[in-house]
Enzyme design. Sequence first.
Site, PDB file in Angstrom:
ATOM      1  N   HIS A 142       0.806  -1.241   0.052  1.00 53.54           N
ATOM      2  CA  HIS A 142       0.001   0.011   0.034  1.00 53.54           C
ATOM      3  C   HIS A 142       0.846   1.197   0.056  1.00 53.54           C
ATOM      4  O   HIS A 142       1.808   1.502   0.833  1.00 53.54           O
ATOM      5  CB  HIS A 142      -0.976  -0.042   1.105  1.00 53.54           C
ATOM      6  CG  HIS A 142      -2.241  -0.923   1.068  1.00 53.54           C
ATOM      7  ND1 HIS A 142      -3.039  -0.873   1.525  1.00 53.54           N
ATOM      8  CD2 HIS A 142      -2.354  -1.884   0.342  1.00 53.54           C
ATOM      9  CE1 HIS A 142      -4.130  -1.611   1.588  1.00 53.54           C
ATOM     10  NE2 HIS A 142      -3.769  -2.564   0.590  1.00 53.54           N
ATOM     11  N   TYR A 196      -9.409   5.168   7.435  1.00 53.30           N
ATOM     12  CA  TYR A 196      -9.583   5.591   8.822  1.00 53.30           C
ATOM     13  C   TYR A 196     -10.744   6.637   8.742  1.00 53.30           C
ATOM     14  O   TYR A 196     -10.287   7.793   8.224  1.00 53.30           O
ATOM     15  CB  TYR A 196      -8.310   6.304   9.585  1.00 53.30           C
ATOM     16  CG  TYR A 196      -7.406   5.201   9.644  1.00 53.30           C
ATOM     17  CD1 TYR A 196      -6.806   4.638  10.715  1.00 53.30           C
ATOM     18  CD2 TYR A 196      -6.577   4.805   8.483  1.00 53.30           C
ATOM     19  CE1 TYR A 196      -6.034   3.716  10.924  1.00 53.30           C
ATOM     20  CE2 TYR A 196      -5.312   3.594   8.528  1.00 53.30           C
ATOM     21  CZ  TYR A 196      -5.248   3.124   9.888  1.00 53.30           C
ATOM     22  OH  TYR A 196      -4.422   2.417  10.026  1.00 53.30           O
ATOM     23  N   PRO A 214      -4.196   0.275  18.513  1.00 50.28           N
ATOM     24  CA  PRO A 214      -4.073  -0.105  17.183  1.00 50.28           C
ATOM     25  C   PRO A 214      -4.340   1.059  16.105  1.00 50.28           C
ATOM     26  O   PRO A 214      -3.920   0.689  14.921  1.00 50.28           O
ATOM     27  CB  PRO A 214      -5.029  -1.311  17.154  1.00 50.28           C
ATOM     28  CG  PRO A 214      -6.272  -0.931  18.159  1.00 50.28           C
ATOM     29  CD  PRO A 214      -5.438  -0.333  19.182  1.00 50.28           C
ATOM     30  N   LYS A 267       0.738   0.259  15.165  1.00 51.90           N
ATOM     31  CA  LYS A 267       2.294   0.215  15.448  1.00 51.90           C
ATOM     32  C   LYS A 267       2.652  -0.898  16.402  1.00 51.90           C
ATOM     33  O   LYS A 267       3.900  -1.086  16.823  1.00 51.90           O
ATOM     34  CB  LYS A 267       2.633   1.555  16.225  1.00 51.90           C
ATOM     35  CG  LYS A 267       2.614   2.731  15.547  1.00 51.90           C
ATOM     36  CD  LYS A 267       3.595   2.648  14.650  1.00 51.90           C
ATOM     37  CE  LYS A 267       3.499   3.767  13.453  1.00 51.90           C
ATOM     38  NZ  LYS A 267       3.985   3.489  12.018  1.00 51.90           N
ATOM     39  N   TYR A 303       3.603   6.871  10.014  1.00 49.31           N
ATOM     40  CA  TYR A 303       2.710   5.686   9.403  1.00 49.31           C
ATOM     41  C   TYR A 303       3.511   4.703   8.719  1.00 49.31           C
ATOM     42  O   TYR A 303       3.419   3.546   9.248  1.00 49.31           O
ATOM     43  CB  TYR A 303       1.472   6.134   8.460  1.00 49.31           C
ATOM     44  CG  TYR A 303       0.540   5.150   8.263  1.00 49.31           C
ATOM     45  CD1 TYR A 303      -0.632   4.842   9.288  1.00 49.31           C
ATOM     46  CD2 TYR A 303       0.707   4.003   7.355  1.00 49.31           C
ATOM     47  CE1 TYR A 303      -1.578   3.906   9.166  1.00 49.31           C
ATOM     48  CE2 TYR A 303      -0.357   3.184   7.317  1.00 49.31           C
ATOM     49  CZ  TYR A 303      -1.205   2.980   8.017  1.00 49.31           C
ATOM     50  OH  TYR A 303      -2.237   2.163   7.953  1.00 49.31           O
TER      51      TYR A 303
END
Length: 394
Positions: A72, A201, A293, A297, A385
């Site tokens: 991704h 998200y 979550p 990480k 990220y």
Amino acid sequence: MKTQVAIIGAGPSGLLLGQLLHNAGIANVIIERQSPDYVLGRIRAGVLEQGMVDLLREAGVAERMDREGLVHDGFELAFNGRCEHIDLKGLTGGKSVMVYGQTEVTRDLMDARQACGAPTFYEASDVQPHDLQGERPSVTFVHQGQTLRLECDYIAGCDGFHGVSRQSIPADQLREFERVYPFGWLGILADTPPVNDELIYANHERGFALCSMRSPTRTRYYVQVAADERVEDWSDERFWDELKSRLPAHIAERLVTGPSIEKSIAPLRSFVVEPMQYGRLFLVGDAAHIVPPTGAKGLNLAASDVNTLFRILLKVYREGRIELTERYSAICLRRIWKAERFSWWMTSMLHRFPDTDDFSRRMQETELDYFVSSEAGRKTIAENYVGLPYETIE
């Protein structure tokens, strides 16, 4: 029995450390209190940072991940009815993440461990580390009715938050930092096509939602629920309806629903213990830290601990640099606290808290709008990220 490194715990961190050490010619033994099937039965996260992907390749266990994993290059932030794309690859100089389930990582590591013949004791009970401050620590345990003693140079505690490793350190030697969030994530696994090519998200007035995946045909979705919610109260139909309500309309209308094959509620918490070592015992992964979550990480932080300990032990055994072992905790904690900060920020920005009033909601929306409207803001999100760089061991 004797070995160089005793590893307590055969989760992904213990197995990865063991594989790296084995490939480098450093003898190690893994001791695990559960069965292999139990370890593989844990349904966990599956977004791997660039650093962890590279470490799995270095360990020689990445063939299936590279074949089946989903690379991704970005993800979506949804709020106020809009979707904003975070271009990970473009903002970080070519870095990305890999969607590949933790269960699959563990299976690959188990297969590699079995193939190389390195010793692993599953279903070991009464595991106890000894003489942690001495030059020759040991681990005793019961396996198949027999009490065994494993002498070693160092012990890696990779046995999770509830494991024996951290509990073996005197309480007055540790400082704990913790935050428990007043909500959890209700997640389902379903054999349906993902609603989007990349993760979404979502911040919504009804609560957080996440659209994730395990493969092109298997999805993982989550919605924020109160801490006291029960899985039994959530039918599949109720879950899908709630998820749709929290997604932008153009996303919700293309959501494919189906029967769940797994459903669970995960509580959210942050936890860090300092220091992460005591004598010749090193805490690795969840034994030393937990993150919510939201920032993806948890597993990745465990991998960075493994990387740090592996690099240190390489120099210990190849160059005699024993003094480097004293730096393990400080090196790990620098990266851990930055990952805790990112996970805290993502959690704070995307969830509904019990005390969220109209002002707080506007602040969330404005904060998100500010970050996604700024090149610097997007880059900050992206570089965290994909994962901050591993620190070089000099």
